[in-house]
Design a protein around this motif. Structure first.
Motif, PDB file in Angstrom:
ATOM      1  N   ARG A  25       2.918 -13.650  -0.143  1.00  0.00           N
ATOM      2  CA  ARG A  25       2.089 -12.554  -0.662  1.00  0.00           C
ATOM      3  C   ARG A  25       0.858 -13.118  -1.380  1.00  0.00           C
ATOM      4  O   ARG A  25      -0.262 -12.635  -1.196  1.00  0.00           O
ATOM      5  CB  ARG A  25       2.912 -11.679  -1.601  1.00  0.00           C
ATOM      6  CG  ARG A  25       2.144 -10.461  -2.053  1.00  0.00           C
ATOM      7  CD  ARG A  25       3.041  -9.377  -2.561  1.00  0.00           C
ATOM      8  NE  ARG A  25       3.759  -8.815  -1.427  1.00  0.00           N
ATOM      9  CZ  ARG A  25       4.985  -8.315  -1.512  1.00  0.00           C
ATOM     10  NH1 ARG A  25       5.623  -8.302  -2.640  1.00  0.00           N
ATOM     11  NH2 ARG A  25       5.574  -7.804  -0.455  1.00  0.00           N
ATOM     12  N   GLY A  26       1.063 -14.162  -2.168  1.00  0.00           N
ATOM     13  CA  GLY A  26      -0.068 -14.772  -2.871  1.00  0.00           C
ATOM     14  C   GLY A  26      -1.094 -15.351  -1.903  1.00  0.00           C
ATOM     15  O   GLY A  26      -2.304 -15.164  -2.092  1.00  0.00           O
ATOM     16  N   ALA A  27      -0.638 -16.034  -0.874  1.00  0.00           N
ATOM     17  CA  ALA A  27      -1.560 -16.606   0.111  1.00  0.00           C
ATOM     18  C   ALA A  27      -2.346 -15.507   0.821  1.00  0.00           C
ATOM     19  O   ALA A  27      -3.551 -15.646   1.062  1.00  0.00           O
ATOM     20  CB  ALA A  27      -0.792 -17.463   1.113  1.00  0.00           C
ATOM     21  N   MET A  28      -1.670 -14.406   1.138  1.00  0.00           N
ATOM     22  CA  MET A  28      -2.363 -13.292   1.806  1.00  0.00           C
ATOM     23  C   MET A  28      -3.396 -12.653   0.881  1.00  0.00           C
ATOM     24  O   MET A  28      -4.511 -12.351   1.309  1.00  0.00           O
ATOM     25  CB  MET A  28      -1.365 -12.242   2.286  1.00  0.00           C
ATOM     26  CG  MET A  28      -0.583 -12.684   3.502  1.00  0.00           C
ATOM     27  SD  MET A  28       0.403 -11.372   4.237  1.00  0.00           S
ATOM     28  CE  MET A  28       1.775 -11.312   3.099  1.00  0.00           C
ATOM     29  N   LEU A  29      -3.029 -12.458  -0.375  1.00  0.00           N
ATOM     30  CA  LEU A  29      -3.971 -11.850  -1.314  1.00  0.00           C
ATOM     31  C   LEU A  29      -5.197 -12.738  -1.520  1.00  0.00           C
ATOM     32  O   LEU A  29      -6.328 -12.245  -1.591  1.00  0.00           O
ATOM     33  CB  LEU A  29      -3.278 -11.556  -2.645  1.00  0.00           C
ATOM     34  CG  LEU A  29      -2.230 -10.439  -2.591  1.00  0.00           C
ATOM     35  CD1 LEU A  29      -1.471 -10.356  -3.912  1.00  0.00           C
ATOM     36  CD2 LEU A  29      -2.870  -9.108  -2.246  1.00  0.00           C
ATOM     37  N   LEU A  30      -4.973 -14.039  -1.600  1.00  0.00           N
ATOM     38  CA  LEU A  30      -6.104 -14.972  -1.714  1.00  0.00           C
ATOM     39  C   LEU A  30      -6.980 -14.912  -0.467  1.00  0.00           C
ATOM     40  O   LEU A  30      -8.206 -14.920  -0.547  1.00  0.00           O
ATOM     41  CB  LEU A  30      -5.607 -16.398  -1.939  1.00  0.00           C
ATOM     42  CG  LEU A  30      -5.038 -16.695  -3.321  1.00  0.00           C
ATOM     43  CD1 LEU A  30      -4.396 -18.069  -3.344  1.00  0.00           C
ATOM     44  CD2 LEU A  30      -6.123 -16.590  -4.383  1.00  0.00           C
ATOM     45  N   HIS A  31      -6.342 -14.849   0.679  1.00  0.00           N
ATOM     46  CA  HIS A  31      -7.074 -14.767   1.952  1.00  0.00           C
ATOM     47  C   HIS A  31      -7.919 -13.486   2.006  1.00  0.00           C
ATOM     48  O   HIS A  31      -9.009 -13.481   2.573  1.00  0.00           O
ATOM     49  CB  HIS A  31      -6.097 -14.816   3.125  1.00  0.00           C
ATOM     50  CG  HIS A  31      -6.757 -14.748   4.457  1.00  0.00           C
ATOM     51  ND1 HIS A  31      -7.441 -15.828   4.984  1.00  0.00           N
ATOM     52  CD2 HIS A  31      -6.853 -13.743   5.358  1.00  0.00           C
ATOM     53  CE1 HIS A  31      -7.930 -15.481   6.159  1.00  0.00           C
ATOM     54  NE2 HIS A  31      -7.588 -14.229   6.408  1.00  0.00           N
ATOM     55  N   LEU A  32      -7.419 -12.419   1.399  1.00  0.00           N
ATOM     56  CA  LEU A  32      -8.153 -11.157   1.377  1.00  0.00           C
ATOM     57  C   LEU A  32      -9.270 -11.151   0.336  1.00  0.00           C
ATOM     58  O   LEU A  32     -10.045 -10.202   0.266  1.00  0.00           O
ATOM     59  CB  LEU A  32      -7.194  -9.992   1.097  1.00  0.00           C
ATOM     60  CG  LEU A  32      -6.210  -9.686   2.225  1.00  0.00           C
ATOM     61  CD1 LEU A  32      -5.174  -8.666   1.767  1.00  0.00           C
ATOM     62  CD2 LEU A  32      -6.952  -9.196   3.460  1.00  0.00           C
ATOM     63  N   GLY A  33      -9.327 -12.217  -0.466  1.00  0.00           N
ATOM     64  CA  GLY A  33     -10.423 -12.350  -1.416  1.00  0.00           C
ATOM     65  C   GLY A  33     -10.099 -11.991  -2.848  1.00  0.00           C
ATOM     66  O   GLY A  33     -10.990 -12.003  -3.702  1.00  0.00           O
ATOM     67  N   LEU A  34      -8.857 -11.669  -3.149  1.00  0.00           N
ATOM     68  CA  LEU A  34      -8.500 -11.377  -4.535  1.00  0.00           C
ATOM     69  C   LEU A  34      -8.442 -12.680  -5.322  1.00  0.00           C
ATOM     70  O   LEU A  34      -7.851 -13.655  -4.857  1.00  0.00           O
ATOM     71  CB  LEU A  34      -7.148 -10.682  -4.612  1.00  0.00           C
ATOM     72  CG  LEU A  34      -7.194  -9.157  -4.480  1.00  0.00           C
ATOM     73  CD1 LEU A  34      -7.372  -8.765  -3.044  1.00  0.00           C
ATOM     74  CD2 LEU A  34      -5.962  -8.557  -5.081  1.00  0.00           C
ATOM     75  N   PRO A  35      -9.031 -12.708  -6.497  1.00  0.00           N
ATOM     76  CA  PRO A  35      -8.977 -13.930  -7.305  1.00  0.00           C
ATOM     77  C   PRO A  35      -7.559 -14.195  -7.798  1.00  0.00           C
ATOM     78  O   PRO A  35      -6.829 -13.270  -8.154  1.00  0.00           O
ATOM     79  CB  PRO A  35      -9.912 -13.648  -8.480  1.00  0.00           C
ATOM     80  CG  PRO A  35     -10.454 -12.287  -8.301  1.00  0.00           C
ATOM     81  CD  PRO A  35      -9.815 -11.661  -7.112  1.00  0.00           C
ATOM     82  N   GLU A  36      -7.194 -15.456  -7.820  1.00  0.00           N
ATOM     83  CA  GLU A  36      -5.838 -15.832  -8.227  1.00  0.00           C
ATOM     84  C   GLU A  36      -5.523 -15.403  -9.650  1.00  0.00           C
ATOM     85  O   GLU A  36      -4.384 -15.028  -9.943  1.00  0.00           O
ATOM     86  CB  GLU A  36      -5.647 -17.336  -8.065  1.00  0.00           C
ATOM     87  CG  GLU A  36      -4.230 -17.787  -8.288  1.00  0.00           C
ATOM     88  CD  GLU A  36      -4.017 -19.260  -8.026  1.00  0.00           C
ATOM     89  OE1 GLU A  36      -3.343 -19.891  -8.848  1.00  0.00           O
ATOM     90  OE2 GLU A  36      -4.538 -19.775  -7.016  1.00  0.00           O
ATOM     91  N   ASP A  37      -6.514 -15.440 -10.525  1.00  0.00           N
ATOM     92  CA  ASP A  37      -6.234 -15.080 -11.913  1.00  0.00           C
ATOM     93  C   ASP A  37      -5.795 -13.618 -12.055  1.00  0.00           C
ATOM     94  O   ASP A  37      -5.116 -13.264 -13.021  1.00  0.00           O
ATOM     95  CB  ASP A  37      -7.421 -15.393 -12.825  1.00  0.00           C
ATOM     96  CG  ASP A  37      -8.689 -14.647 -12.439  1.00  0.00           C
ATOM     97  OD1 ASP A  37      -8.873 -14.358 -11.238  1.00  0.00           O
ATOM     98  OD2 ASP A  37      -9.493 -14.359 -13.338  1.00  0.00           O
ATOM     99  N   LEU A  38      -6.125 -12.767 -11.074  1.00  0.00           N
ATOM    100  CA  LEU A  38      -5.684 -11.372 -11.123  1.00  0.00           C
ATOM    101  C   LEU A  38      -4.280 -11.179 -10.547  1.00  0.00           C
ATOM    102  O   LEU A  38      -3.628 -10.171 -10.820  1.00  0.00           O
ATOM    103  CB  LEU A  38      -6.656 -10.471 -10.345  1.00  0.00           C
ATOM    104  CG  LEU A  38      -8.055 -10.323 -10.919  1.00  0.00           C
ATOM    105  CD1 LEU A  38      -8.893  -9.409 -10.028  1.00  0.00           C
ATOM    106  CD2 LEU A  38      -8.000  -9.771 -12.336  1.00  0.00           C
ATOM    107  N   THR A  39      -3.824 -12.124  -9.776  1.00  0.00           N
ATOM    108  CA  THR A  39      -2.533 -11.961  -9.103  1.00  0.00           C
ATOM    109  C   THR A  39      -1.444 -12.889  -9.638  1.00  0.00           C
ATOM    110  O   THR A  39      -0.267 -12.666  -9.360  1.00  0.00           O
ATOM    111  CB  THR A  39      -2.675 -12.212  -7.595  1.00  0.00           C
ATOM    112  OG1 THR A  39      -3.117 -13.550  -7.375  1.00  0.00           O
ATOM    113  CG2 THR A  39      -3.651 -11.238  -6.960  1.00  0.00           C
ATOM    114  N   ALA A  40      -1.804 -13.897 -10.393  1.00  0.00           N
ATOM    115  CA  ALA A  40      -0.849 -14.936 -10.809  1.00  0.00           C
ATOM    116  C   ALA A  40       0.362 -14.372 -11.549  1.00  0.00           C
ATOM    117  O   ALA A  40       1.506 -14.743 -11.246  1.00  0.00           O
ATOM    118  CB  ALA A  40      -1.554 -15.989 -11.661  1.00  0.00           C
TER     119      ALA A  40
END
Length: 129
Positions: free
Chosen positions: A103-118
Motif C-alpha cells: 500500500r505504501g509503495a502504491m501511494l508513493l507511486h501515485l504521488g502522495l508524500p511519505e510523510d503523509l502516509t507513514a
C-alpha cells in the motif's frame, strides 16, 4: 540469442515435445528479477524510518516472505531452507506488514508524500500485535 541456441539444441535432440516445451517455458523468465530482488526494490522505495515504524527490517522481512512464499507455493518440491516458513500468527503478521508495504509503495507511486502516509502505514502494519 541464448534462448534460440538452446531451442536449436533441443530440436536436434530426441526429446519429447512436451519436455522441450517445458524447458523452453522455464527459460522465458530466467533473466527476470527474483522475488527477493523485487521485494528489496519495494523496501527501498520507502524510507528506513518508516520501515522501522512498520516493524520491517528489510533483510529479515524479505527472507521470511521469500521462504514462506516458496514453502507454500512449491510444497512437495523437496527444496529445503535453513529458515523455517512463517506459520499461524507469525504468517498473519508477516502478511499485514506485506500489505502495508505494498500500500505504501502504491501511494508513493501515485504521488502522495511519505510523510503523509507513514503513520497510517505503521499503524496498518503493526495494529494486530
Amino acid at each position: 540469442t541464448v534462448r534460440k541456441a538452446i531451442r536449436l539444441t533441443l530440436d536436434a535432440q530426441a526429446i519429447e515435445p512436451e519436455l522441450k516445451e517445458k524447458i523452453c517455458n522455464s527459460m522465458m523468465h530466467a533473466g527476470d528479477p527474483t522475488f527477493a530482488t523485487r521485494l528489496t526494490a519495494l523496501c527501498e522505495s520507502i524510507s528506513a524510518p518508516t520501515l522501522a515504524k512498520m516493524g520491517i527490517v528489510p533483510e529479515t522481512f524479505i527472507s521470511n516472505v521469500v521462504v514462506t512464499r516458496n514453502f507454500y507455493t512449491h510444497a512437495g518440491s523437496g527444496v529445503k531452507s535453513k529458515i523455517k516458513p512463517s506459520k499461524g500468527k507469525e504468517m498473519f503478521l508477516l502478511n499485514q506488514r506485506m500489505r502495508a508495504l505494498l500500500r505504501g509503495a502504491m501511494l508513493l507511486h501515485l504521488g502522495l508524500p511519505e510523510d503523509l502516509t507513514a503513520e497510517v502505514l505503521a499503524r496498518e502494519a503493526t495494529k494486530w500485535k
